[in-house]
Structure formats: C-alpha cells, structure tokens
Design an enzyme around this catalytic site. Structure first.
Site, short mmCIF file in Angstrom:
data_model
loop_
_atom_site.label_atom_id
_atom_site.label_comp_id
_atom_site.label_asym_id
_atom_site.label_seq_id
_atom_site.Cartn_x
_atom_site.Cartn_y
_atom_site.Cartn_z
N HIS A 307 0.84 -1.19 0.00
CA HIS A 307 0.00 0.00 0.00
C HIS A 307 0.88 1.25 0.00
CE1 HIS A 307 -3.04 2.95 1.32
NE2 HIS A 307 -3.92 2.11 0.84
N ASP A 365 -7.88 -4.24 -0.88
CA ASP A 365 -8.38 -4.44 -2.24
C ASP A 365 -8.33 -5.91 -2.65
OD1 ASP A 365 -8.89 -1.67 -2.90
OD2 ASP A 365 -6.72 -1.41 -2.91
#
Length: 430
Positions: A307, A365
């Site tokens: 991330h 995600d």
C-alpha cells in the site's frame, strides 16, 4: 531552529522562520504559507507525498504502525462493534450517536432512498453496456438540478440535508445502473430493510420471484463499507475538497470525487486483483507469476499487495480477511477455482521471503474484490461499491472544508519547464 519554528536560509542569505505546527497526534508540519510572499519560491512536491493540504479532525493514519482511526476510534473497534450507519454518523458529526440519535439518523436514511422519477429516466438514455461509474458520476452530478432548494452551503441545515441525501440515494442510483447493465427492471427500495439489506434486494431481486436476503452477505457489505468509509486525504477525497473549495455545489464535488475514484490506481485496484487472478489462471502457475513480479524487466505486477501509505500492514485487510473466509464458507464457494487460487496466493504472500522483505502483504483491495465476486457482483461494479462506502467520507470532508472560516479556494502552483517568452511568427514565415 527553535522548538516552534524551522529556520530557512535561502542562497541569497535571506532568513525566515517557518512555524512548526503540531496536530493531536502524528508528524509535525512546517507552515509554508508565507514562503512565496517573503522568499519568492515555491515548494516542489509531486504527488503531494510530503504535503499537508489541509487541517482535518476526521481521520488519522499512521502508515508505519498500521493505524487507522475515524474521529479517534480505531477502525478495529468500529469494525467489531459498530455498523456502517453508526460510523457514518460518527464521521459526519464527530461523535458516536446516542441510541435515539442513531434511530433518528437511520430513519432519515431509510425514508429518503427513493429517487425522483425524472432521475430514473436518465438511465433510459444510457447504452445498455455503459460503465456503471460513468452512470454514477453523471446522475450524482444531476442531483443539484433536482434538489436545488437546499444548496446554500452556508446553511448548516442544508449541509445536513445534502449529506443525508447522498448517503441514502447513492445505493439506489448504483442499483439502477446495475439493473440497466443486466437488462432487468429497476427494483424500488424498501424502508423496512437495513442499509445493506436494501442494497442487496435492489441489486438482486426480480419481480418474478421473492428474494431472500443472506444475512452474512449483508454483514460482509456492511463491514466493507465501514473499512472504506474514509481514508484521509486520498486522491478522490482531495478532489472533493478541491472542487468544493470553489463554491461548486456539493453534488458536483461528489461527482468529481467519483470520477477520480474511477482511476485504476485508486478505486479500480480491487478490479485489477480479479483480472490478475484470471491471468494467473491456476494455483500451479503462482510460482511462475511471483518470479515475473520480482523481475523488474517484466511488466507483470501483483495487484492487491502492499500500500502507498501503509508500510507495515493494512489494518483493514487484517479485519476483512476473516470475513472473506467466513463468506466463502457460508456461500459454499470454496471449490470455485478463482477463490482457491486467491487463497493459495494469499498463503504464498504471507510466507514467501520476498513478500515479507518488501512488506507486500495482501491489502484491503485483495480481499474486497474476492468478496464482491462471491456475492455475485460483477467486476464492473467493484469501484461503484467502493464509492458507496466512501461517499460518507467525501460528505464529511466537504462539510468540514466548507464550514472552515479560514477556507480558501485551492490553487496549487507549479515548476514551469516550458519555453521562455517567444514572439509570435506569422504563419508564412514559419
């Protein structure tokens, strides 16, 4: 440098003290508001990786420690004990609601889910295969044409009405877009259902037979919306703030945020995860694709790992992982090849030295895409689902920005690299 200022010395020997400002928690910031006026220079920070664009009381992130808090409450606690509507109230109003406040807020949202019938006619003008995000941004932008009676941003009551309308009506707009793609009739909302139950029935019910809502599916959606509700000054939220800073009506600002979210580097990441899994195809190919991901000369990238902000782990992924496994077990989808592949890739990522060394852990995600697929939501709707959760964060940031008495229109500057002044040459002499 003193304790409350940063001493700047420019090449010409001119000095100035830049104030250092401290937040409640997190790193200090250097206030450079006077820099150009007094020193004649701008700062240069592509992507705003070291720039605080505003002051906010809504969300705090510590990417090094894997911390995410809404209004001071750790997201882990909210995910375990709260609901999306309670979290929405918290984000909008600053505190957790009392029982009566939550009841009133829930009733307001439930009873304002219907759309003006004229808005439904918009969907007849879209192609049957129009992307749902295109429809979502267009219809949300049109809301100011239907609700122009309450667009006075200086009126706190109007700001509340806007926030409630976005939260209540966005699932109905999303469901209408989904039904158009499916070629099925629009299903009207029901006031007797919870927020996520209502969404599921608008998506999947048909007039020909009764629809039975799966409570685990509704629970999974509610959890995903909590985890996506806000994430500080990300691309789409910053877009909402920037558009709103001009005084544009809030529906236009939210439509701008939806457009920003549509980008594959932002809201499209969970869609990219499923595309990656389909490319890998089979668990036996994981080793091959891990090697491709490690090879800097190979364009293949593993999506859903690591991330931009979180450098240790994504706290949202830790929470949603258990729900992902619970949902797959409940729906009996473990034998579906793509889910087997995802779970096998997850295990490789959690144990492989390369992944561990680079902090390439599965992020939110990775799991959200698997959950949406398990619920029967098509890939084209994944970013729409993200927008539904993030809508309350956008509304909260717009309200905070517009109510700030020191607020100014956003106007970034640039490092100009074009030609110096040139004189116009008539076309016959070029």
């Amino acid at each position: 440098m003193s304790q409350d200022a940063f001493r700047l010395l420019n090449p010409d020997g001119k000095e100035m003290d830049l104030p250092v400002r401290s937040g409640t928690i997190g790193p200090d910031v250097i206030d450079i508001a006077r820099l150009y006026r007094e020193q004649g220079v701008f700062t240069y920070d592509p992507g705003y990786v070291s720039t605080g664009s505003c002051a906010s009381e809504i969300t705090f992130i510590d990417g090094e420690k894997g911390v995410l808090m809404y209004r001071g409450y750790p997201v882990e606690q909210l995910a375990a004990h709260s609901s999306f509507l309670e979290v929405s109230y918290l984000l909008l109003h600053g505190n957790l609601p009392t029982a009566s406040e939550l009841e009133g807020f829930d009733r307001t949202i439930r009873t304002h889910t219907m759309l003006n019938e004229g808005m439904l006619n918009f969907f007849k003008g879209f192609r049957y295969d129009a992307h749902p995000m295109a429809m979502l941004s267009a219809v949300v932008g049109s809301m100011s044409a239907y609700y122009h009676d309450s667009l006075d941003a200086s009126n706190p009551e109007h700001r509340d009405i806007f926030a409630h309308r976005i939260l209540a009506k966005l699932p109905t707009i999303a469901a209408a877009a989904y039904k158009l793609n499916k070629g099925q009739p629009f299903i009207y909302p029901r006031n007797d259902l919870s927020y996520c139950e209502n969404m599921l029935q608008m998506f999947f019910a048909v007039p020909a037979e009764p629809y039975e809502i799966d409570e685990v599916a509704a629970e999974a959606l509610d959890l995903l919306f909590i985890l996506h509700a806000d994430h500080e000054q990300n691309c789409s939220t910053s877009t909402v703030r920037m558009a709103g800073s001009s005084g544009a009506n809030p529906y236009s600002a939210i439509a701008a945020g939806i457009a920003a979210l549509w980008g594959p580097a932002h809201g499209g990441a969970n869609e990219a995860v499923l595309e990656m899994l389909e490319e890998i195809g089979d668990a036996s190919q994981i080793g091959k694709y891990v090697k491709k991901a490690i090879d800097k000369n190979d364009p293949f990238r593993l999506m859903g790992f690591g991330h931009r902000v979180y450098k240790n782990f994504d706290p949202r992924a830790t929470i949603i992982r258990d729900m992902c496994h619970k949902l797959l077990a409940k729906l009996g989808r473990q034998d579906t090849p793509i889910f087997d592949l995802a779970l096998e890739l997850e295990q490789v990522a959690l144990k492989d030295d390369y992944f561990i060394e680079k902090n390439l852990y599965p992020n939110v995600d990775f799991y959200s895409g698997i959950i949406y697929r398990a619920l029967g939501i098509p890939t084209s709707m994944f970013t729409v689902m993200f927008a539904l959760g993030r809508s309350v964060g956008w509304a909260a940031h717009w309200r905070e920005m517009i109510a700030d008495p020191k607020g100014r229109i956003s106007r970034p500057r640039q490092l100009y690299l074009g030609p110096e002044q040139r004189d116009y040459v008539p076309i016959e002499k070029r």
